[in-house]
Enzyme design. Structure first.
Site, PDB file in Angstrom:
ATOM      1  N   VAL A  84       1.208  -1.437   0.051  1.00 32.99           N
ATOM      2  CA  VAL A  84      -0.363  -0.004  -0.210  1.00 32.99           C
ATOM      3  C   VAL A  84       0.760   1.287  -0.506  1.00 32.99           C
ATOM      4  O   VAL A  84       1.798   1.277   1.082  1.00 32.99           O
ATOM      5  CB  VAL A  84      -0.888  -0.037   1.150  1.00 32.99           C
ATOM      6  CG1 VAL A  84      -1.510   1.019   2.040  1.00 32.99           C
ATOM      7  CG2 VAL A  84      -2.124  -1.080   0.875  1.00 32.99           C
ATOM      8  N   ASP A  85       0.602   2.615  -0.788  1.00 33.78           N
ATOM      9  CA  ASP A  85       1.292   3.623  -0.666  1.00 33.78           C
ATOM     10  C   ASP A  85       0.188   4.429   0.395  1.00 33.78           C
ATOM     11  O   ASP A  85       1.021   5.721   0.419  1.00 33.78           O
ATOM     12  CB  ASP A  85       1.316   3.724  -2.230  1.00 33.78           C
ATOM     13  CG  ASP A  85       2.278   2.786  -2.817  1.00 33.78           C
ATOM     14  OD1 ASP A  85       2.752   2.559  -2.568  1.00 33.78           O
ATOM     15  OD2 ASP A  85       2.030   2.426  -4.285  1.00 33.78           O
ATOM     16  N   CYS A  86      -0.901   4.710   0.220  1.00 32.62           N
ATOM     17  CA  CYS A  86      -1.542   5.704   0.726  1.00 32.62           C
ATOM     18  C   CYS A  86      -2.583   5.108   1.417  1.00 32.62           C
ATOM     19  O   CYS A  86      -3.352   4.079   1.878  1.00 32.62           O
ATOM     20  CB  CYS A  86      -2.562   6.060  -0.416  1.00 32.62           C
ATOM     21  SG  CYS A  86      -3.959   7.726   0.454  1.00 32.62           S
ATOM     22  N   GLN A 118       1.485   7.894   1.890  1.00 33.61           N
ATOM     23  CA  GLN A 118       0.755   8.842   1.437  1.00 33.61           C
ATOM     24  C   GLN A 118      -0.602   9.097   2.341  1.00 33.61           C
ATOM     25  O   GLN A 118      -1.059   8.204   3.185  1.00 33.61           O
ATOM     26  CB  GLN A 118      -0.039   9.106   0.208  1.00 33.61           C
ATOM     27  CG  GLN A 118      -1.080  10.107   0.460  1.00 33.61           C
ATOM     28  CD  GLN A 118      -0.642  10.960  -0.254  1.00 33.61           C
ATOM     29  OE1 GLN A 118       0.557  12.076  -0.457  1.00 33.61           O
ATOM     30  NE2 GLN A 118      -0.879  12.440   0.311  1.00 33.61           N
ATOM     31  N   GLN A 305      -3.892   0.699  -4.500  1.00 33.77           N
ATOM     32  CA  GLN A 305      -2.312   0.909  -4.034  1.00 33.77           C
ATOM     33  C   GLN A 305      -3.298   1.456  -2.554  1.00 33.77           C
ATOM     34  O   GLN A 305      -2.269   2.208  -1.719  1.00 33.77           O
ATOM     35  CB  GLN A 305      -1.573   1.888  -4.450  1.00 33.77           C
ATOM     36  CG  GLN A 305      -1.186   1.723  -5.781  1.00 33.77           C
ATOM     37  CD  GLN A 305      -0.422   2.801  -6.479  1.00 33.77           C
ATOM     38  OE1 GLN A 305      -1.277   3.874  -7.146  1.00 33.77           O
ATOM     39  NE2 GLN A 305       0.520   3.228  -6.714  1.00 33.77           N
TER      40      GLN A 305
END
Ligand code: 5RP
Length: 369
Positions: A84-86, A118, A305
């Site tokens: 995961v990015d966010c 993020q 993400q």
């Protein structure tokens, strides 16, 4: 009497005009921007969600695929952090309870920022605007940027803007200053809200309450000063003004206004107007799709993400699942482990933890991000 057909889309209620009165069709028929139409994304998202849920749940469990919600293991948490990015965080019950920050939250947010994630903070509580929430975050010692905050008060204003709410129409507000501040920022005229907090109705013979015929939408958000005057005014606008929309910031049943107990939520205010008008509202807060589309667009993120972290099954987790996100439930808010694991509950997050601070465990070992 107004006659709107209601269709359910991606967990949100969207009113579509089925009236025979042509004048009423001018702006009650909700035209959604192409980017907001959730249907194709929902199908793709649901498939991705199913796949992701199986893999993450299996990782969280440390064994084979399972359909029961799994308490996140260290391995499962790492798998999510890798993927995961966010992170989209619900606020009440995940970040704070009432006016108290939940233990370990500041350190966890710092850790995630340090990993380059993020962070976005989404709340269904409409009593404050985004600016109001920025003050709350700051006063609680949490370092959050204005553009990382999405409140349902903002969603209501952004929704009206997205459907090109006519400039010559006004909004009647059942709610607090947050909705008014966000409407002001969009240049949308409004009345009601705190100004009607002390209004009383004397039901003397022949009493008739005049309402504003230019009201084109009633927005109902959490209102600690709701009264019979506001309910009647909202009712008159929706029932008697051609095409008047009924918008709910959220329909949460209960909320943590204090640490000591759960208090009646905006569902009770929306319920009053639903009861008197027999109309279903257009819901703009969680679990509706509107904010998610906005967040994904704004940060240029694909849904796979994103991880939604919440404490409430029927808003936060449903919002994430409808949107095709990874979902994590924290037991620090309104949902108990017993409720989560009950056979009566069909809303299953990918994994669950006691609180956000449980993510700090991954600091013990280096995580590849
Ligand atoms: O507005 C509310 C009261 O009805 C909400 O229930 C509540 O405050 C939700 O907040 P969050 O989305 O941060 O959990």
């Amino acid at each position: 009497m107004v006659n709107c057909a209601v269709t359910r889309a991606s967990g949100s209620l969207v009113s579509s005009r089925a009236s025979t009165a042509p004048a009423r069709q001018q702006y009650c028929g909700v035209t959604r921007p192409a980017a907001w139409n959730p249907a194709p994304a929902r199908e793709a998202g649901a498939a991705a969600s199913r796949q992701l849920r199986m893999s993450v749940a299996a990782q969280a469990a440390g064994n084979g695929a399972s359909t029961k919600p799994q308490r996140a293991t260290a391995e499962g948490k790492k798998a999510i952090l890798d993927k995961v990015d966010c992170f989209i965080f619900d606020c009440d019950g995940v970040i704070w309870r009432g006016d108290s920050v939940i233990d370990g939250v500041p350190e966890t947010l710092d850790m995630l920022r340090g990993m380059g994630k993020q962070l976005v903070f989404v709340t269904n509580n409409s009593t404050k605007s985004r600016a109001g929430y920025l003050n709350k975050f700051t006063s609680l010692g949490l370092n959050v940027a204005a553009e990382e905050i999405y409140s349902s008060s903002y969603a209501a204003a952004a929704y009206l803007e997205s459907i090109q709410f006519p400039k010559d129409k006004k909004v009647y507000v059942v709610g607090e200053v947050g909705i008014q501040e966000e409407l002001d920022l969009k240049g949308i005229s409004h009345l009601g809200g705190p100004a009607d907090a002390d209004k009383r109705v004397e039901l003397t013979p022949g009493m008739l309450l005049e309402h504003d015929h230019d009201v084109g939408a009633v927005v109902v958000g959490f209102d600690r000063n709701i009264n019979y005057y506001k309910i009647q005014m909202a009712t008159l606008c929706i029932r008697e003004n051609p095409g008047c929309m009924f918008i709910a910031t959220n329909t949460d049943a209960v909320t943590h206004l204090t640490d000591a107990q759960e208090w009646a939520g905006n569902g009770s205010m929306v319920g009053a107007i639903r009861g008197s008008t027999k109309r279903e509202p257009t819901v703009v807060g969680k679990p509706a799709e509107f904010m998610l589309a906005n967040i994904a667009d704004k940060f240029g993120l694909r849904r796979e993400q994103i991880c939604m972290v919440g404490d409430r099954l029927d808003t936060d987790i449903l919002f994430g699942k409808n949107g095709g996100l990874t979902t994590m439930l924290c037991l620090s808010g309104v949902t108990t482990e017993e409720q989560l694991l009950s056979p009566e509950n069909s809303i299953h997050p990918d994994c669950y933890m006691d609180s956000l601070a449980a993510l700090l465990e991954v600091k013990k070992e280096p995580v590849a991000v």
